[in-house]
Motif scaffolding. Sequence first.
Motif, PDB file in Angstrom:
ATOM      1  N   HIS A 112      41.194  24.438  55.518  1.00  0.00           N
ATOM      2  CA  HIS A 112      40.079  23.769  54.843  1.00  0.00           C
ATOM      3  C   HIS A 112      39.272  22.939  55.821  1.00  0.00           C
ATOM      4  O   HIS A 112      39.789  22.408  56.811  1.00  0.00           O
ATOM      5  CB  HIS A 112      40.603  22.905  53.695  1.00  0.00           C
ATOM      6  CG  HIS A 112      41.259  23.716  52.632  1.00  0.00           C
ATOM      7  ND1 HIS A 112      40.550  24.402  51.678  1.00  0.00           N
ATOM      8  CD2 HIS A 112      42.569  23.998  52.404  1.00  0.00           C
ATOM      9  CE1 HIS A 112      41.385  25.063  50.893  1.00  0.00           C
ATOM     10  NE2 HIS A 112      42.612  24.835  51.309  1.00  0.00           N
ATOM     11  N   ARG A 113      37.994  22.848  55.527  1.00  0.00           N
ATOM     12  CA  ARG A 113      37.077  22.065  56.342  1.00  0.00           C
ATOM     13  C   ARG A 113      37.037  20.613  55.854  1.00  0.00           C
ATOM     14  O   ARG A 113      37.523  20.301  54.761  1.00  0.00           O
ATOM     15  CB  ARG A 113      35.670  22.679  56.289  1.00  0.00           C
ATOM     16  CG  ARG A 113      35.594  24.022  57.012  1.00  0.00           C
ATOM     17  CD  ARG A 113      34.274  24.721  56.783  1.00  0.00           C
ATOM     18  NE  ARG A 113      34.211  25.955  57.572  1.00  0.00           N
ATOM     19  CZ  ARG A 113      33.605  26.061  58.748  1.00  0.00           C
ATOM     20  NH1 ARG A 113      32.981  25.006  59.263  1.00  0.00           N
ATOM     21  NH2 ARG A 113      33.599  27.201  59.412  1.00  0.00           N
ATOM     22  N   GLU A 114      36.418  19.775  56.663  1.00  0.00           N
ATOM     23  CA  GLU A 114      36.246  18.375  56.295  1.00  0.00           C
ATOM     24  C   GLU A 114      35.195  18.243  55.191  1.00  0.00           C
ATOM     25  O   GLU A 114      34.511  19.211  54.847  1.00  0.00           O
ATOM     26  CB  GLU A 114      35.816  17.568  57.525  1.00  0.00           C
ATOM     27  CG  GLU A 114      36.845  17.568  58.649  1.00  0.00           C
ATOM     28  CD  GLU A 114      37.992  16.627  58.395  1.00  0.00           C
ATOM     29  OE1 GLU A 114      38.816  16.927  57.494  1.00  0.00           O
ATOM     30  OE2 GLU A 114      38.072  15.594  59.073  1.00  0.00           O
ATOM     31  N   SER A 115      35.021  17.042  54.665  1.00  0.00           N
ATOM     32  CA  SER A 115      34.070  16.820  53.569  1.00  0.00           C
ATOM     33  C   SER A 115      32.632  17.105  53.993  1.00  0.00           C
ATOM     34  O   SER A 115      31.788  17.431  53.160  1.00  0.00           O
ATOM     35  CB  SER A 115      34.187  15.395  53.035  1.00  0.00           C
ATOM     36  OG  SER A 115      33.940  14.449  54.072  1.00  0.00           O
ATOM     37  N   ASP A 116      32.349  16.987  55.304  1.00  0.00           N
ATOM     38  CA  ASP A 116      31.005  17.307  55.786  1.00  0.00           C
ATOM     39  C   ASP A 116      30.917  18.762  56.267  1.00  0.00           C
ATOM     40  O   ASP A 116      29.935  19.148  56.899  1.00  0.00           O
ATOM     41  CB  ASP A 116      30.582  16.352  56.907  1.00  0.00           C
ATOM     42  CG  ASP A 116      31.450  16.474  58.163  1.00  0.00           C
ATOM     43  OD1 ASP A 116      32.474  17.211  58.131  1.00  0.00           O
ATOM     44  OD2 ASP A 116      31.113  15.835  59.179  1.00  0.00           O
ATOM     45  N   PHE A 117      31.961  19.544  55.984  1.00  0.00           N
ATOM     46  CA  PHE A 117      32.062  20.976  56.290  1.00  0.00           C
ATOM     47  C   PHE A 117      32.267  21.265  57.772  1.00  0.00           C
ATOM     48  O   PHE A 117      32.196  22.427  58.194  1.00  0.00           O
ATOM     49  CB  PHE A 117      30.856  21.749  55.757  1.00  0.00           C
ATOM     50  CG  PHE A 117      30.598  21.514  54.296  1.00  0.00           C
ATOM     51  CD1 PHE A 117      31.602  21.731  53.364  1.00  0.00           C
ATOM     52  CD2 PHE A 117      29.361  21.064  53.843  1.00  0.00           C
ATOM     53  CE1 PHE A 117      31.388  21.511  52.009  1.00  0.00           C
ATOM     54  CE2 PHE A 117      29.139  20.840  52.493  1.00  0.00           C
ATOM     55  CZ  PHE A 117      30.148  21.058  51.569  1.00  0.00           C
TER      56      PHE A 117
END
Length: 363
Positions: free
Chosen positions: A136-141
């Motif tokens: 999964h990526r971070e909240s800012d993608f």
Amino acid sequence: MTFPPLREELRGIAPYGAPQLDVPVQLNVNENPYGPSQSVVDDVAASVAAATTALNRYPDREFTELRTALAAYLNSSGGSGITPDQVWAANGSNEVMLQLLQAFGGPGRTAVSFAPTYSMYPEYARDAMTGWVVGHRESDFSLDLDAARALVLEERPTVVLLPSPNNPTGTALPPEAVSTLCAAAGDGIVVVDEAYGEFRRSGTPSALELLATHRNLVVTRTMSKAFALAGARVGYLAAAPEICDAIRVVRLPYHLSAVTQATALAALRHAAELLGRVDDLRAERDETVRWLREQGLEVADSDANFALFGRFEDRHAVWQGLLDRGVLIRETGPDGWLRVSIGTADEMAAFRQALTQVRKELS
């Protein structure tokens, strides 16, 4: 056994595909809104006509002339010293990706990517009977590089899929992320999918620059987006010659038709003209991102020809409201987000007007 005897894991699955609806403003599949000029049309028509005279014969199955032309183009667009034996092409980057999974995936092997990511990747893995693991990526993608490296070391995948710019978020990867994951993958291949690479912002490097450094790196491109050639279905990659040779084992005989090769070669002869609107689309993208943020919406930084924006409590209601006003965008990505392709100035004006009306109506 139920007829037809479909593989059990495929039962009940709907085919991939974005809605194809006849509406005035179509901004849902990241197409280039600017069609080819008459000079390009004439060259393609003449080239196809010439190829037609020999359609009783099979085409060059190694598509030697096209590989040479694609290598020259890549060397002018971020690459250096790429030779024809480092280039492979197929019917769209979709077929390129499937061939990579057929060659390097398979039963007992694993492919890895990081969500949100292109929704076709798990389907390629499934069709090639390859295990699928998604980080999964971070909240800012962006990519948490330490976590991504740890996942690759844990899973030991034979294929790592890294779209850059990412679809559906538009996020580009820094070179150090590519290098780190190439090292972590060992003998596995790392595929950097640059379908939208020509739209990247100034100063954003291409993974093509790293090809000479990492023998397991594959960089894929397409002529569907920046080249405005979606209807021709031409995708390609650059990689070590050993990787290209391996793909030849799984390709179908004569997989690139003479007509496809002629069309792609004609387009490459007009590369400067066909890519001439890329700067306009970049500017329109940046203006769209700025405007959406002014409206109080979240927007992912984009190096592609689209923008992912949100967040909406009921994104389907927003999507439907836009469609009711003749504007088709894509309901994709994480919950609450929508994606709009960048169109002409008039199309984007229609999108802004429709979105303003929909938000007012739903407030």
